[in-house]
Scaffold this motif. Sequence first.
Motif, PDB file in Angstrom:
ATOM      1  N   ARG A 142      14.146   4.017  21.792  1.00 20.92           N
ATOM      2  CA  ARG A 142      12.854   4.224  22.439  1.00 20.92           C
ATOM      3  C   ARG A 142      11.724   4.260  21.401  1.00 20.92           C
ATOM      4  NH1 ARG A 142      12.386   8.537  27.141  1.00 20.92           N
ATOM      5  NH2 ARG A 142      14.434   7.654  27.421  1.00 20.92           N
ATOM      6  N   MET A 143      11.932   5.022  20.330  1.00 23.63           N
ATOM      7  CA  MET A 143      10.859   5.140  19.331  1.00 23.63           C
ATOM      8  C   MET A 143      10.588   3.798  18.670  1.00 23.63           C
ATOM      9  SD  MET A 143      10.441   7.586  15.964  1.00 23.63           S
ATOM     10  CE  MET A 143      10.899   6.510  14.622  1.00 23.63           C
ATOM     11  N   LEU A 144      11.651   3.094  18.285  1.00 24.04           N
ATOM     12  CA  LEU A 144      11.462   1.850  17.522  1.00 24.04           C
ATOM     13  C   LEU A 144      10.888   0.735  18.395  1.00 24.04           C
ATOM     14  CD1 LEU A 144      14.695   1.936  15.305  1.00 24.04           C
ATOM     15  CD2 LEU A 144      12.384   2.678  14.693  1.00 24.04           C
ATOM     16  N   ALA A 145      11.062   0.849  19.716  1.00 22.72           N
ATOM     17  CA  ALA A 145      10.479  -0.157  20.613  1.00 22.72           C
ATOM     18  C   ALA A 145       9.043   0.198  20.985  1.00 22.72           C
ATOM     19  CB  ALA A 145      11.326  -0.262  21.886  1.00 22.72           C
ATOM     20  N   GLY A 146       8.597   1.372  20.616  1.00 23.90           N
ATOM     21  CA  GLY A 146       7.258   1.843  20.998  1.00 23.90           C
ATOM     22  C   GLY A 146       6.228   1.532  19.940  1.00 23.90           C
ATOM     23  N   PRO A 147       5.043   2.138  20.068  1.00 22.56           N
ATOM     24  CA  PRO A 147       3.963   1.858  19.115  1.00 22.56           C
ATOM     25  C   PRO A 147       4.337   2.259  17.692  1.00 22.56           C
ATOM     26  CG  PRO A 147       3.257   3.409  20.837  1.00 22.56           C
ATOM     27  CD  PRO A 147       4.689   3.119  21.073  1.00 22.56           C
ATOM     28  N   ASN A 148       3.916   1.469  16.740  1.00 22.48           N
ATOM     29  CA  ASN A 148       4.174   1.693  15.309  1.00 22.48           C
ATOM     30  C   ASN A 148       2.823   1.642  14.597  1.00 22.48           C
ATOM     31  OD1 ASN A 148       5.048   1.651  12.680  1.00 22.48           O
ATOM     32  ND2 ASN A 148       6.233  -0.249  12.831  1.00 22.48           N
ATOM     33  N   PRO A 149       2.375   2.722  13.940  1.00 22.45           N
ATOM     34  CA  PRO A 149       3.046   3.987  13.642  1.00 22.45           C
ATOM     35  C   PRO A 149       3.229   4.895  14.856  1.00 22.45           C
ATOM     36  CG  PRO A 149       0.819   3.953  12.668  1.00 22.45           C
ATOM     37  CD  PRO A 149       1.019   2.638  13.345  1.00 22.45           C
ATOM     38  N   ALA A 150       4.086   5.921  14.659  1.00 20.97           N
ATOM     39  CA  ALA A 150       4.327   6.906  15.718  1.00 20.97           C
ATOM     40  C   ALA A 150       4.418   8.297  15.104  1.00 20.97           C
ATOM     41  CB  ALA A 150       5.638   6.571  16.420  1.00 20.97           C
ATOM     42  N   ASP A 151       4.352   9.297  15.977  1.00 28.00           N
ATOM     43  CA  ASP A 151       4.555  10.675  15.531  1.00 28.00           C
ATOM     44  C   ASP A 151       6.053  10.973  15.650  1.00 28.00           C
ATOM     45  OD1 ASP A 151       4.727  13.376  15.144  1.00 28.00           O
ATOM     46  OD2 ASP A 151       3.661  13.932  16.980  1.00 28.00           O
ATOM     47  N   LEU A 152       6.716  11.089  14.508  1.00 29.24           N
ATOM     48  CA  LEU A 152       8.167  11.280  14.508  1.00 29.24           C
ATOM     49  C   LEU A 152       8.588  12.599  15.176  1.00 29.24           C
ATOM     50  CD1 LEU A 152      10.815   9.928  12.606  1.00 29.24           C
ATOM     51  CD2 LEU A 152      10.710  12.329  12.005  1.00 29.24           C
TER      52      LEU A 152
ATOM     53  N   LEU B 169       5.869   7.284   5.328  1.00 32.19           N
ATOM     54  CA  LEU B 169       4.847   8.159   5.899  1.00 32.19           C
ATOM     55  C   LEU B 169       3.622   7.310   6.206  1.00 32.19           C
ATOM     56  CD1 LEU B 169       4.942  11.305   3.556  1.00 32.19           C
ATOM     57  CD2 LEU B 169       6.165  10.919   5.696  1.00 32.19           C
ATOM     58  N   ALA B 170       2.961   7.604   7.327  1.00 30.92           N
ATOM     59  CA  ALA B 170       1.742   6.876   7.674  1.00 30.92           C
ATOM     60  C   ALA B 170       0.516   7.748   7.416  1.00 30.92           C
ATOM     61  CB  ALA B 170       1.807   6.419   9.130  1.00 30.92           C
ATOM     62  N   ALA B 171       0.682   8.779   6.601  1.00 32.84           N
ATOM     63  CA  ALA B 171      -0.438   9.667   6.223  1.00 32.84           C
ATOM     64  C   ALA B 171      -0.077  10.311   4.902  1.00 32.84           C
ATOM     65  CB  ALA B 171      -0.638  10.734   7.296  1.00 32.84           C
ATOM     66  N   GLY B 172      -1.112  10.744   4.163  1.00 38.51           N
ATOM     67  CA  GLY B 172      -0.859  11.449   2.904  1.00 38.51           C
ATOM     68  C   GLY B 172      -0.270  12.821   3.193  1.00 38.51           C
ATOM     69  N   LEU B 173       0.443  13.367   2.209  1.00 40.22           N
ATOM     70  CA  LEU B 173       1.059  14.681   2.384  1.00 40.22           C
ATOM     71  C   LEU B 173       0.006  15.737   2.766  1.00 40.22           C
ATOM     72  CD1 LEU B 173       4.033  15.352   2.054  1.00 40.22           C
ATOM     73  CD2 LEU B 173       3.566  16.145  -0.262  1.00 40.22           C
TER      74      LEU B 173
ATOM     75  N   GLY C 203       7.980  24.011   9.328  1.00 38.70           N
ATOM     76  CA  GLY C 203       8.202  22.651   9.811  1.00 38.70           C
ATOM     77  C   GLY C 203       6.887  21.914   9.923  1.00 38.70           C
ATOM     78  N   LEU C 204       6.828  21.012  10.898  1.00 39.44           N
ATOM     79  CA  LEU C 204       5.655  20.153  11.042  1.00 39.44           C
ATOM     80  C   LEU C 204       5.207  20.100  12.488  1.00 39.44           C
ATOM     81  CD1 LEU C 204       7.212  17.264   8.989  1.00 39.44           C
ATOM     82  CD2 LEU C 204       5.233  18.587   8.274  1.00 39.44           C
ATOM     83  N   TYR C 205       3.890  20.127  12.678  1.00 42.17           N
ATOM     84  CA  TYR C 205       3.363  19.919  14.030  1.00 42.17           C
ATOM     85  C   TYR C 205       3.427  18.436  14.403  1.00 42.17           C
ATOM     86  CZ  TYR C 205       1.769  24.706  14.166  1.00 42.17           C
ATOM     87  OH  TYR C 205       1.741  26.076  14.181  1.00 42.17           O
ATOM     88  N   ARG C 206       3.098  17.574  13.430  1.00 40.16           N
ATOM     89  CA  ARG C 206       3.142  16.121  13.660  1.00 40.16           C
ATOM     90  C   ARG C 206       3.589  15.450  12.381  1.00 40.16           C
ATOM     91  NH1 ARG C 206      -1.516  17.653  15.441  1.00 40.16           N
ATOM     92  NH2 ARG C 206      -2.646  16.891  13.635  1.00 40.16           N
ATOM     93  N   LEU C 207       4.224  14.287  12.520  1.00 41.18           N
ATOM     94  CA  LEU C 207       4.604  13.533  11.321  1.00 41.18           C
ATOM     95  C   LEU C 207       4.376  12.032  11.576  1.00 41.18           C
ATOM     96  CD1 LEU C 207       5.727  13.338   8.498  1.00 41.18           C
ATOM     97  CD2 LEU C 207       8.036  13.343   9.450  1.00 41.18           C
ATOM     98  N   PRO C 208       3.204  11.509  11.169  1.00 38.40           N
ATOM     99  CA  PRO C 208       2.956  10.084  11.374  1.00 38.40           C
ATOM    100  C   PRO C 208       3.824   9.235  10.440  1.00 38.40           C
ATOM    101  CG  PRO C 208       0.950  11.299  10.774  1.00 38.40           C
ATOM    102  CD  PRO C 208       2.110  12.180  10.483  1.00 38.40           C
ATOM    103  N   VAL C 209       4.611   8.344  11.041  1.00 42.12           N
ATOM    104  CA  VAL C 209       5.455   7.443  10.239  1.00 42.12           C
ATOM    105  C   VAL C 209       5.279   6.005  10.714  1.00 42.12           C
ATOM    106  CG1 VAL C 209       7.267   9.117   9.655  1.00 42.12           C
ATOM    107  CG2 VAL C 209       7.457   7.790  11.780  1.00 42.12           C
TER     108      VAL C 209
ATOM    109  N   ILE D 248      14.682  18.392  11.046  1.00 40.75           N
ATOM    110  CA  ILE D 248      14.754  16.917  11.067  1.00 40.75           C
ATOM    111  C   ILE D 248      13.484  16.348  10.437  1.00 40.75           C
ATOM    112  CG2 ILE D 248      14.683  14.867  12.577  1.00 40.75           C
ATOM    113  CD1 ILE D 248      16.474  16.450  14.568  1.00 40.75           C
ATOM    114  N   ALA D 249      12.327  16.784  10.919  1.00 44.24           N
ATOM    115  CA  ALA D 249      11.061  16.208  10.461  1.00 44.24           C
ATOM    116  C   ALA D 249      10.799  16.530   8.995  1.00 44.24           C
ATOM    117  CB  ALA D 249       9.925  16.731  11.339  1.00 44.24           C
ATOM    118  N   LEU D 250      11.051  17.775   8.620  1.00 44.58           N
ATOM    119  CA  LEU D 250      10.785  18.181   7.232  1.00 44.58           C
ATOM    120  C   LEU D 250      11.741  17.466   6.269  1.00 44.58           C
ATOM    121  CD1 LEU D 250       8.654  20.156   6.309  1.00 44.58           C
ATOM    122  CD2 LEU D 250      10.363  21.953   6.332  1.00 44.58           C
ATOM    123  N   GLY D 251      12.980  17.280   6.699  1.00 44.70           N
ATOM    124  CA  GLY D 251      13.957  16.566   5.869  1.00 44.70           C
ATOM    125  C   GLY D 251      13.515  15.127   5.624  1.00 44.70           C
TER     126      GLY D 251
END
Length: 398
Positions: A125-135, A373-377, A390-396, A242-245
């Motif tokens: 589902r994720m890989l077929a959706g919009p790219n970048p995405a919020d992981l 990553l689709a954003a700076g740290l 953890g993370l609220y959002r992770l743009p990848v 998962i996201a932080l890893g």
Amino acid sequence: MVEIADFTMTRATGCPLDPAPALSEYLQKGPMRRVRLWDGSTPWLVAGYAEQRALLADPRVSSVPASPGFPNFTNAFAASGFSFVVRDDPEHNRLRRTVIAQFTVKRAEAMRPRVQEIVDEQLDRMLAGPNPADLVEAFALPVPSLVICELLGVPYADHDMFQATSGAILHQETTPEGRAAAAGALYQYIDTLIGARFAEPGDDLLSELTERISAGELTWPEAAEIGVLVLLAGHETTANMIALGVVALLEHPDQLALLRANLDDPKLVASAVEELLRYLTIAHGGRRRAALEDITVGGQTIRAGEGMILVNETGNRDPAVFTDPDRLDLVRDARSHLSFGFGVHQCLGQPLARIELQTVYRTLLERAPNLELAAGLDEIPFKHDGFVYGLYRLPVTW
Ligand code: HEM
């Protein structure tokens, strides 16, 4: 006269993948000292690995927030906790025992194929959706939520509700009223589902809990509280891990390359998961406890009625136990880390969490070979203010 510093667990001022700089400093100065909390109390901060293990295994150490001297996280956290995580033995053991059979390594291994299916579906589902995405939204949160829903017998369609209430419970800024309302809503929700299981039992943990009620081993409120604890503990933690890893791997290209080259080696993947757990220590801010009797550890005596904060993130970076501890080294033997706690309260869901994390990292790296990553740290919102890091959002992008 030694000056007592305020306790802080925010990682905002340093590298967000390392423990709070203030906490790392404590570890350098010695294994134990006093700190000042939000309410003016001055519990012991235990930074060293050996001292944490000794105390977490000590029956004179209490997890009950009503114990004198208990160091509460916030005003809201002073009010409540869930089920056996905030009870001492024998009560803790009586309650934990009723669900332990559902969480053995064997049971978790039996779930591995289903976990793989869930990971595959979410990635499709994720890989077929919009790219970048919020992981976080597209992958890290749905995977453990779906797994815990199946295990418990909770409809995933209700995920907006239980994710929002869990988020409120685990946010430091939540007011006592807000936390009580969120906890009440989650309790009510599980309570209703347990009611439905009496009429129509299934092959899930909530049905198992109804059997325990019928057998007189649990009261209904005790069963509902266990359901809330498992739902809460089972998805937020793993989702954040998962996201932080993923961030930690992408920020360490040599380690990422090593893992990518060995994805077909289950031992190396398992070792990578243990090291990521150690390195990131997402249950941050310390295990909170109070001494029921005088206890001497690390050359200090903690008096009965004094509180303690056992900071697992510094224990996991203790150079006496882990060589070059600030280095992420996926092939080191990190299995003795404290990221699932230690002693009688050690994480009940750890076999399942391990299987989820192994499946997630292996499959994600296999299927998204160009993940970035689709954003700076510095643009990524880390959960400095949560009880689980953890993370609220992770743009990848991929
Ligand atoms: C990466 C994921 C996870 C991490 C880092 C984690 C971490 C922890 C830690 C540190 C504790 C000890 C709390 C204390 O000593 O006060 C704990 C307890 C617990 N965890 Fe986890 N956990 C994870 C996943 C899970 C999952 C998937 C489940 C359930 C399916 C779960 C269920 C529990 C329960 C029920 C307890 C309470 C145990 C007790 O008090 O006897 N956890 N967890």
